[in-house]
Design a protein around this motif. Sequence first.
Motif, PDB file in Angstrom:
ATOM      1  N   LEU A 154     -15.697  -4.022 -32.462  1.00  0.00           N
ATOM      2  CA  LEU A 154     -16.102  -5.370 -32.080  1.00  0.00           C
ATOM      3  C   LEU A 154     -15.182  -6.416 -32.697  1.00  0.00           C
ATOM      4  O   LEU A 154     -14.817  -7.402 -32.054  1.00  0.00           O
ATOM      5  CB  LEU A 154     -17.546  -5.620 -32.521  1.00  0.00           C
ATOM      6  CG  LEU A 154     -18.114  -7.013 -32.262  1.00  0.00           C
ATOM      7  CD1 LEU A 154     -18.056  -7.358 -30.788  1.00  0.00           C
ATOM      8  CD2 LEU A 154     -19.555  -7.107 -32.764  1.00  0.00           C
ATOM      9  N   SER A 155     -14.789  -6.196 -33.960  1.00  0.00           N
ATOM     10  CA  SER A 155     -13.908  -7.160 -34.618  1.00  0.00           C
ATOM     11  C   SER A 155     -12.533  -7.209 -33.952  1.00  0.00           C
ATOM     12  O   SER A 155     -11.892  -8.248 -33.911  1.00  0.00           O
ATOM     13  CB  SER A 155     -13.759  -6.805 -36.107  1.00  0.00           C
ATOM     14  OG  SER A 155     -13.297  -5.474 -36.265  1.00  0.00           O
ATOM     15  N   TRP A 156     -12.090  -6.067 -33.389  1.00  0.00           N
ATOM     16  CA  TRP A 156     -10.799  -6.051 -32.689  1.00  0.00           C
ATOM     17  C   TRP A 156     -10.900  -6.861 -31.400  1.00  0.00           C
ATOM     18  O   TRP A 156      -9.992  -7.610 -31.064  1.00  0.00           O
ATOM     19  CB  TRP A 156     -10.398  -4.611 -32.390  1.00  0.00           C
ATOM     20  CG  TRP A 156      -8.975  -4.470 -31.904  1.00  0.00           C
ATOM     21  CD1 TRP A 156      -7.869  -4.216 -32.669  1.00  0.00           C
ATOM     22  CD2 TRP A 156      -8.507  -4.594 -30.551  1.00  0.00           C
ATOM     23  NE1 TRP A 156      -6.745  -4.179 -31.885  1.00  0.00           N
ATOM     24  CE2 TRP A 156      -7.101  -4.413 -30.567  1.00  0.00           C
ATOM     25  CE3 TRP A 156      -9.123  -4.848 -29.338  1.00  0.00           C
ATOM     26  CZ2 TRP A 156      -6.323  -4.473 -29.424  1.00  0.00           C
ATOM     27  CZ3 TRP A 156      -8.347  -4.916 -28.189  1.00  0.00           C
ATOM     28  CH2 TRP A 156      -6.973  -4.727 -28.242  1.00  0.00           C
ATOM     29  N   VAL A 157     -12.011  -6.714 -30.678  1.00  0.00           N
ATOM     30  CA  VAL A 157     -12.201  -7.487 -29.450  1.00  0.00           C
ATOM     31  C   VAL A 157     -12.200  -8.981 -29.759  1.00  0.00           C
ATOM     32  O   VAL A 157     -11.632  -9.784 -29.027  1.00  0.00           O
ATOM     33  CB  VAL A 157     -13.521  -7.079 -28.755  1.00  0.00           C
ATOM     34  CG1 VAL A 157     -13.808  -7.978 -27.562  1.00  0.00           C
ATOM     35  CG2 VAL A 157     -13.460  -5.629 -28.308  1.00  0.00           C
ATOM     36  N   GLY A 158     -12.844  -9.345 -30.898  1.00  0.00           N
ATOM     37  CA  GLY A 158     -12.854 -10.746 -31.288  1.00  0.00           C
ATOM     38  C   GLY A 158     -11.476 -11.272 -31.645  1.00  0.00           C
ATOM     39  O   GLY A 158     -11.145 -12.434 -31.382  1.00  0.00           O
ATOM     40  N   ALA A 159     -10.639 -10.405 -32.235  1.00  0.00           N
ATOM     41  CA  ALA A 159      -9.289 -10.826 -32.631  1.00  0.00           C
ATOM     42  C   ALA A 159      -8.332 -10.884 -31.444  1.00  0.00           C
ATOM     43  O   ALA A 159      -7.391 -11.677 -31.436  1.00  0.00           O
ATOM     44  CB  ALA A 159      -8.755  -9.873 -33.699  1.00  0.00           C
ATOM     45  N   PHE A 160      -8.567 -10.031 -30.434  1.00  0.00           N
ATOM     46  CA  PHE A 160      -7.672  -9.980 -29.265  1.00  0.00           C
ATOM     47  C   PHE A 160      -8.490 -10.050 -27.972  1.00  0.00           C
ATOM     48  O   PHE A 160      -8.555  -9.084 -27.212  1.00  0.00           O
ATOM     49  CB  PHE A 160      -6.832  -8.702 -29.288  1.00  0.00           C
ATOM     50  CG  PHE A 160      -6.039  -8.507 -30.555  1.00  0.00           C
ATOM     51  CD1 PHE A 160      -4.838  -9.164 -30.755  1.00  0.00           C
ATOM     52  CD2 PHE A 160      -6.522  -7.676 -31.568  1.00  0.00           C
ATOM     53  CE1 PHE A 160      -4.120  -8.989 -31.921  1.00  0.00           C
ATOM     54  CE2 PHE A 160      -5.802  -7.503 -32.741  1.00  0.00           C
ATOM     55  CZ  PHE A 160      -4.598  -8.169 -32.918  1.00  0.00           C
ATOM     56  N   PRO A 161      -9.132 -11.187 -27.711  1.00  0.00           N
ATOM     57  CA  PRO A 161     -10.018 -11.274 -26.538  1.00  0.00           C
ATOM     58  C   PRO A 161      -9.289 -11.163 -25.209  1.00  0.00           C
ATOM     59  O   PRO A 161      -9.906 -10.838 -24.194  1.00  0.00           O
ATOM     60  CB  PRO A 161     -10.663 -12.660 -26.699  1.00  0.00           C
ATOM     61  CG  PRO A 161      -9.684 -13.438 -27.533  1.00  0.00           C
ATOM     62  CD  PRO A 161      -9.077 -12.441 -28.472  1.00  0.00           C
ATOM     63  N   ALA A 162      -7.991 -11.444 -25.180  1.00  0.00           N
ATOM     64  CA  ALA A 162      -7.243 -11.408 -23.916  1.00  0.00           C
ATOM     65  C   ALA A 162      -6.529 -10.078 -23.699  1.00  0.00           C
ATOM     66  O   ALA A 162      -5.782  -9.921 -22.730  1.00  0.00           O
ATOM     67  CB  ALA A 162      -6.225 -12.554 -23.878  1.00  0.00           C
ATOM     68  N   ALA A 163      -6.751  -9.106 -24.591  1.00  0.00           N
ATOM     69  CA  ALA A 163      -6.063  -7.820 -24.467  1.00  0.00           C
ATOM     70  C   ALA A 163      -6.632  -7.007 -23.300  1.00  0.00           C
ATOM     71  O   ALA A 163      -7.838  -6.983 -23.086  1.00  0.00           O
ATOM     72  CB  ALA A 163      -6.181  -7.033 -25.764  1.00  0.00           C
ATOM     73  N   ARG A 164      -5.747  -6.366 -22.547  1.00  0.00           N
ATOM     74  CA  ARG A 164      -6.149  -5.528 -21.427  1.00  0.00           C
ATOM     75  C   ARG A 164      -5.351  -4.227 -21.463  1.00  0.00           C
ATOM     76  O   ARG A 164      -4.187  -4.201 -21.891  1.00  0.00           O
ATOM     77  CB  ARG A 164      -5.905  -6.229 -20.086  1.00  0.00           C
ATOM     78  CG  ARG A 164      -6.689  -7.525 -19.902  1.00  0.00           C
ATOM     79  CD  ARG A 164      -8.181  -7.257 -19.763  1.00  0.00           C
ATOM     80  NE  ARG A 164      -8.915  -8.485 -19.545  1.00  0.00           N
ATOM     81  CZ  ARG A 164      -9.443  -9.226 -20.510  1.00  0.00           C
ATOM     82  NH1 ARG A 164      -9.307  -8.855 -21.779  1.00  0.00           N
ATOM     83  NH2 ARG A 164     -10.120 -10.320 -20.215  1.00  0.00           N
ATOM     84  N   LEU A 165      -5.973  -3.143 -20.985  1.00  0.00           N
ATOM     85  CA  LEU A 165      -5.313  -1.844 -20.918  1.00  0.00           C
ATOM     86  C   LEU A 165      -4.925  -1.568 -19.470  1.00  0.00           C
ATOM     87  O   LEU A 165      -5.774  -1.613 -18.575  1.00  0.00           O
ATOM     88  CB  LEU A 165      -6.251  -0.747 -21.423  1.00  0.00           C
ATOM     89  CG  LEU A 165      -5.692   0.675 -21.373  1.00  0.00           C
ATOM     90  CD1 LEU A 165      -4.527   0.823 -22.345  1.00  0.00           C
ATOM     91  CD2 LEU A 165      -6.786   1.700 -21.679  1.00  0.00           C
ATOM     92  N   PHE A 166      -3.634  -1.277 -19.251  1.00  0.00           N
ATOM     93  CA  PHE A 166      -3.126  -0.990 -17.912  1.00  0.00           C
ATOM     94  C   PHE A 166      -2.794   0.498 -17.805  1.00  0.00           C
ATOM     95  O   PHE A 166      -2.246   1.091 -18.738  1.00  0.00           O
ATOM     96  CB  PHE A 166      -1.854  -1.808 -17.624  1.00  0.00           C
ATOM     97  CG  PHE A 166      -2.105  -3.286 -17.498  1.00  0.00           C
ATOM     98  CD1 PHE A 166      -2.224  -3.880 -16.247  1.00  0.00           C
ATOM     99  CD2 PHE A 166      -2.213  -4.087 -18.628  1.00  0.00           C
ATOM    100  CE1 PHE A 166      -2.446  -5.241 -16.124  1.00  0.00           C
ATOM    101  CE2 PHE A 166      -2.435  -5.449 -18.520  1.00  0.00           C
ATOM    102  CZ  PHE A 166      -2.553  -6.022 -17.267  1.00  0.00           C
ATOM    103  N   TYR A 167      -3.112   1.087 -16.651  1.00  0.00           N
ATOM    104  CA  TYR A 167      -2.719   2.458 -16.347  1.00  0.00           C
ATOM    105  C   TYR A 167      -1.521   2.393 -15.399  1.00  0.00           C
ATOM    106  O   TYR A 167      -1.618   1.854 -14.299  1.00  0.00           O
ATOM    107  CB  TYR A 167      -3.855   3.215 -15.667  1.00  0.00           C
ATOM    108  CG  TYR A 167      -5.036   3.510 -16.566  1.00  0.00           C
ATOM    109  CD1 TYR A 167      -4.885   3.615 -17.946  1.00  0.00           C
ATOM    110  CD2 TYR A 167      -6.311   3.701 -16.032  1.00  0.00           C
ATOM    111  CE1 TYR A 167      -5.963   3.889 -18.759  1.00  0.00           C
ATOM    112  CE2 TYR A 167      -7.392   3.987 -16.839  1.00  0.00           C
ATOM    113  CZ  TYR A 167      -7.218   4.077 -18.209  1.00  0.00           C
ATOM    114  OH  TYR A 167      -8.286   4.357 -19.019  1.00  0.00           O
ATOM    115  N   ALA A 168      -0.398   2.962 -15.850  1.00  0.00           N
ATOM    116  CA  ALA A 168       0.826   2.962 -15.040  1.00  0.00           C
ATOM    117  C   ALA A 168       1.206   4.397 -14.684  1.00  0.00           C
ATOM    118  O   ALA A 168       1.284   5.270 -15.554  1.00  0.00           O
ATOM    119  CB  ALA A 168       1.969   2.288 -15.803  1.00  0.00           C
ATOM    120  N   ALA A 169       1.436   4.649 -13.396  1.00  0.00           N
ATOM    121  CA  ALA A 169       1.788   5.999 -12.938  1.00  0.00           C
ATOM    122  C   ALA A 169       3.203   6.367 -13.384  1.00  0.00           C
ATOM    123  O   ALA A 169       4.057   5.503 -13.585  1.00  0.00           O
ATOM    124  CB  ALA A 169       1.686   6.067 -11.418  1.00  0.00           C
TER     125      ALA A 169
END
Length: 361
Positions: free
Chosen positions: A83-98
């Motif tokens: 939860l603390s990581w989400v609060g520190a990086f609220p704009a972070a997204r994980l992308f799946y690339a082929a």
Amino acid sequence: MESLSHRSDLPWVCMGDYNEIMHAKEKEGGGVRLEGQMRAFWEVINKCQLRDLGYIGSDYTWSRKLWSRGWVRKRLDRALVSLSWVGAFPAARLFYAATSVSDHCILVLKETSYQRKRRHGPKVWSFESMWLEDARASNEWDIDKLGQWFLLDDKDAILGIPLSSTSTSDRLVWAENKSGKFTVKSAYTLVLDEQKGSGLGHCSNGMARRKLWKAIWKLHLLQKIKLFAWKAGRDILASKENLAKRKITPDGVCEFCGDAVETIGHTLWFCDHAKEVWRNSKFALPFEISATWKFLDVLKALLRCEHLRPRLLELFIATCWGIWKNRNELRAGGKGKAGRSILRNASLLVEEYRVANEPKT
């Protein structure tokens, strides 16, 4: 991973191939993945207090043609975050690339300006309304779904909330007004009452109260235990007294002893369930707790004795948290723990946190 999670409260993210799925819908083709095979994965994630970050891209990260069974696709790769990581990086997204060099997708974690509506996969910190509809229909919480989507403490708190037998829809209620409706007058009265204060629990002035809370937040305890102390100090724990005030339960009588209203003080000190824990304790409080005292009254009295009995306040709060947690487990149909076991776990939590956060020499 479980061992590492207890060594630090720093924000963290674990990303890679876990070789397991969380839900049956994360697999396409091949045999059916049994729930029991996925349960161990859920339990570790919950114990580590992590959550799936979600993803943008294909629904599957791994694929392979298994001869007679044809193509099998699974979502084996993911990012688990605190939860603390989400609060520190609220704009972070994980992308799946082929990629053509592996049967797994490439994971790319970065901060973006993507709108939330373009994000796929499990949402972080969301509550699906259909879960509540299912709970209303059966008059029971879906324990499996709660375990998948909520932290262990949040799950215990939710399970401690009785479901209404009338299956009525939820509504917003202003607790400071008998009608349940917000008015400026009731808010004004609340502010005046807080400013005036009443007894030790509210402190005689704002400066004394701020000093007390500052000391509590600086204690060497896990954040979830300090959060419990904050809720108890504000008298907003889901005790039966508070639930009855909000018409969630028909009465506020303690269901364990049946002798008194289940206030926070009764729950933590005066109920037979709590007394068993304190009887097994190796320390004695340097004062007697009055039946009229609030949680903050006791903490303030303990703070005055801190120079004589170091760490007594930390052990006391951790033990109270253990009593509350065990009480919720019993209420949800669990086995619960003996008083000696609750006290031992509280002592271990305090000591392990102290050792983990000692300055390195």
